[in-house]
Design a protein around this motif. Structure first.
Motif, PDB file in Angstrom:
ATOM      1  N   ILE A 165      14.764  99.554  -2.764  1.00 27.65           N
ATOM      2  CA  ILE A 165      14.266  99.269  -1.414  1.00 27.65           C
ATOM      3  C   ILE A 165      15.323  99.759  -0.438  1.00 27.65           C
ATOM      4  N   VAL A 166      14.968 100.728   0.396  1.00 28.73           N
ATOM      5  CA  VAL A 166      15.905 101.298   1.367  1.00 28.73           C
ATOM      6  C   VAL A 166      15.586 100.741   2.748  1.00 28.73           C
ATOM      7  N   ILE A 167      16.601 100.189   3.399  1.00 29.49           N
ATOM      8  CA  ILE A 167      16.417  99.511   4.680  1.00 29.49           C
ATOM      9  C   ILE A 167      17.090 100.288   5.796  1.00 29.49           C
ATOM     10  N   ASP A 168      16.364 100.493   6.882  1.00 29.22           N
ATOM     11  CA  ASP A 168      16.957 100.979   8.135  1.00 29.22           C
ATOM     12  C   ASP A 168      16.242 100.258   9.264  1.00 29.22           C
ATOM     13  N   ILE A 188      17.526  99.546  12.497  1.00 32.63           N
ATOM     14  CA  ILE A 188      17.749 100.184  13.800  1.00 32.63           C
ATOM     15  C   ILE A 188      18.073 101.653  13.572  1.00 32.63           C
ATOM     16  N   ARG A 189      17.027 102.568  13.425  1.00 28.13           N
ATOM     17  CA  ARG A 189      15.657 102.284  13.756  1.00 28.13           C
ATOM     18  C   ARG A 189      14.661 103.028  12.873  1.00 28.13           C
ATOM     19  N   ALA A 190      15.143 103.833  11.929  1.00 32.91           N
ATOM     20  CA  ALA A 190      14.272 104.811  11.273  1.00 32.91           C
ATOM     21  C   ALA A 190      13.025 104.218  10.638  1.00 32.91           C
ATOM     22  N   PHE A 191      13.198 103.151   9.852  1.00 33.48           N
ATOM     23  CA  PHE A 191      12.026 102.665   9.128  1.00 33.48           C
ATOM     24  C   PHE A 191      11.242 101.615   9.915  1.00 33.48           C
ATOM     25  N   THR A 192      11.813 101.171  11.042  1.00 33.19           N
ATOM     26  CA  THR A 192      10.980 100.469  12.035  1.00 33.19           C
ATOM     27  C   THR A 192      10.074 101.484  12.712  1.00 33.19           C
ATOM     28  N   VAL A 193      10.619 102.639  13.054  1.00 34.02           N
ATOM     29  CA  VAL A 193       9.816 103.734  13.612  1.00 34.02           C
ATOM     30  C   VAL A 193       8.708 104.126  12.643  1.00 34.02           C
ATOM     31  N   ALA A 194       9.046 104.279  11.370  1.00 34.18           N
ATOM     32  CA  ALA A 194       8.034 104.654  10.369  1.00 34.18           C
ATOM     33  C   ALA A 194       6.923 103.614  10.301  1.00 34.18           C
ATOM     34  N   HIS A 195       7.296 102.340  10.337  1.00 37.66           N
ATOM     35  CA  HIS A 195       6.305 101.269  10.279  1.00 37.66           C
ATOM     36  C   HIS A 195       5.360 101.351  11.469  1.00 37.66           C
ATOM     37  N   TYR A 196       5.914 101.490  12.656  1.00 37.53           N
ATOM     38  CA  TYR A 196       5.075 101.604  13.846  1.00 37.53           C
ATOM     39  C   TYR A 196       4.223 102.873  13.807  1.00 37.53           C
ATOM     40  N   THR A 234      -3.302 109.005  15.055  1.00 39.06           N
ATOM     41  CA  THR A 234      -4.331 108.978  14.024  1.00 39.06           C
ATOM     42  C   THR A 234      -4.431 110.319  13.307  1.00 39.06           C
ATOM     43  N   GLY A 235      -4.235 110.275  11.987  1.00 40.34           N
ATOM     44  CA  GLY A 235      -4.362 111.479  11.171  1.00 40.34           C
ATOM     45  C   GLY A 235      -3.191 112.426  11.235  1.00 40.34           C
ATOM     46  N   LYS A 236      -2.165 112.093  12.001  1.00 41.10           N
ATOM     47  CA  LYS A 236      -1.027 112.992  12.156  1.00 41.10           C
ATOM     48  C   LYS A 236      -0.065 112.878  10.969  1.00 41.10           C
ATOM     49  N   THR A 237       0.719 113.930  10.804  1.00 42.03           N
ATOM     50  CA  THR A 237       1.795 113.937   9.822  1.00 42.03           C
ATOM     51  C   THR A 237       3.114 114.044  10.556  1.00 42.03           C
ATOM     52  N   LEU A 238       4.050 113.158  10.212  1.00 42.00           N
ATOM     53  CA  LEU A 238       5.383 113.173  10.801  1.00 42.00           C
ATOM     54  C   LEU A 238       6.383 113.755   9.815  1.00 42.00           C
ATOM     55  N   VAL A 239       7.448 114.294  10.364  1.00 46.19           N
ATOM     56  CA  VAL A 239       8.613 114.692   9.581  1.00 46.19           C
ATOM     57  C   VAL A 239       9.805 113.976  10.208  1.00 46.19           C
ATOM     58  N   GLN A 240      10.497 113.151   9.420  1.00 47.12           N
ATOM     59  CA  GLN A 240      11.631 112.379   9.924  1.00 47.12           C
ATOM     60  C   GLN A 240      12.949 112.953   9.431  1.00 47.12           C
ATOM     61  N   LYS A 241      13.913 112.978  10.348  1.00 47.14           N
ATOM     62  CA  LYS A 241      15.305 113.311  10.002  1.00 47.14           C
ATOM     63  C   LYS A 241      16.193 112.323  10.743  1.00 47.14           C
ATOM     64  N   THR A 242      16.898 111.460  10.008  1.00 51.79           N
ATOM     65  CA  THR A 242      17.782 110.499  10.647  1.00 51.79           C
ATOM     66  C   THR A 242      19.117 110.433   9.912  1.00 51.79           C
ATOM     67  N   THR A 243      20.082 109.792  10.548  1.00 45.13           N
ATOM     68  CA  THR A 243      21.452 109.773  10.040  1.00 45.13           C
ATOM     69  C   THR A 243      21.606 108.953   8.778  1.00 45.13           C
ATOM     70  N   ASN A 244      20.994 107.768   8.737  1.00 43.97           N
ATOM     71  CA  ASN A 244      21.240 106.857   7.617  1.00 43.97           C
ATOM     72  C   ASN A 244      20.014 106.594   6.747  1.00 43.97           C
ATOM     73  N   GLY A 245      18.927 106.086   7.336  1.00 44.49           N
ATOM     74  CA  GLY A 245      17.775 105.682   6.545  1.00 44.49           C
ATOM     75  C   GLY A 245      17.179 106.810   5.730  1.00 44.49           C
ATOM     76  N   SER A 248      21.205 100.746   4.585  1.00 44.98           N
ATOM     77  CA  SER A 248      21.608 102.149   4.727  1.00 44.98           C
ATOM     78  C   SER A 248      22.720 102.397   5.743  1.00 44.98           C
ATOM     79  N   HIS A 249      22.865 101.525   6.746  1.00 41.71           N
ATOM     80  CA  HIS A 249      23.980 101.739   7.674  1.00 41.71           C
ATOM     81  C   HIS A 249      25.281 101.337   6.979  1.00 41.71           C
ATOM     82  N   PRO A 250      26.272 102.211   6.962  1.00 39.56           N
ATOM     83  CA  PRO A 250      27.486 101.939   6.193  1.00 39.56           C
ATOM     84  C   PRO A 250      28.248 100.687   6.620  1.00 39.56           C
ATOM     85  N   SER A 251      28.085 100.260   7.871  1.00 42.79           N
ATOM     86  CA  SER A 251      28.852  99.098   8.331  1.00 42.79           C
ATOM     87  C   SER A 251      28.020  98.122   9.156  1.00 42.79           C
TER      88      SER A 251
END
Length: 231
Positions: free
Chosen positions: A20-23, A25-33, A90-101, A146-149
């Motif tokens: 289970i990978v957690i981010d 603030i904010r990557a996987f909150t963004v993904a959820h929304y 609706t129906g869109k595809t995203l591509v995510q690139k973030t620092t940690n998550g 996922s955030h190192p600190s």
């Protein structure tokens, strides 16, 4: 089951049955929304260059992400849940690139099953794994803060671990919210002299949303992607 929490975006020493990978603030909150707003799936890119190449080959895809918390030039969207929730995807595809998550998730693809989450979907993710994953008691489970600190991701990891274990010392959602809000990762969002980071983003990261799906990695795809799995 054996549950180990790791902090940081590097790969754990060995693969697990379930990761289970957690981010928060904010990557996987963004993904959820994004899924709540109708996104079909989310590809994860390991570099800006790869994300831009995917976009070149698929002009209808939307690029979303950040470097050092800041929007990326040439991307369609930033890494703000407040902005994402205003869109019809609706129906869109995203591509995510973030620092940690995103980096952490890509480093865990050797696990048999990989889930991603922020705090917003943490309870549902823990419940799904406990109730739907066969013979969970015999599994090795890794939880990646996922955030190192950042205490934001670590608090969420400890929250999920306590729910998976059914601990009598269950960490309360309120305690997790307080730790997220007061983590050093959140500080810049409350700085009125730094308008790039929105206080409302933290408010969205602190909301538990009762949704009927979890976010699971499809690791067999040529480009790894997050898919919505109904519970």
């Amino acid at each position: 089951m054996q549950i180990i929490i790791y902090q940081g975006n590097a790969a754990p020493p060995k693969a697990a049955d379930i990761t289970i990978v957690i981010d928060v603030i904010r990557a996987f909150t963004v993904a959820h929304y994004a899924f709540l707003q109708g996104v079909h799936c989310i590809f994860l890119a390991d570099s800006i260059e790869q994300a831009l190449q995917i976009k070149k080959e698929n002009p209808d895809f939307l690029l979303a992400g950040e470097v050092d918390g800041l929007a990326i030039e040439g991307f369609d969207l930033d890494n703000s849940p407040s902005h994402i929730k205003q869109l019809n995807l609706t129906g869109k595809t995203l591509v995510q690139k973030t620092t940690n998550g995103v980096r952490a998730a890509l480093n865990c693809l050797a696990s048999k099953h990989v889930f991603v989450t922020g705090f917003s979907n943490a309870k549902q993710t823990a419940a799904f794994i406990r109730e739907k994953m066969a013979a969970v008691n015999g599994k090795m489970i890794h939880i990646i803060a996922s955030h190192p600190s950042g205490d934001d991701d670590l608090a969420c990891a400890e929250y999920i671990k306590s729910m998976l274990e059914g601990s009598s010392n269950l960490i309360s959602a309120q305690e997790v919210k307080e730790r997220i809000k007061h983590s050093h990762v959140a500080e810049k969002f409350f700085d009125e002299e730094n308008p790039v980071f929105l206080r409302e983003d933290i408010n969205n990261c602190l909301k538990e949303i009762n949704t009927d799906f979890v976010m699971k990695m499809n690791t067999t795809s040529e480009i790894p992607k997050i898919e919505r799995v109904n519970v």
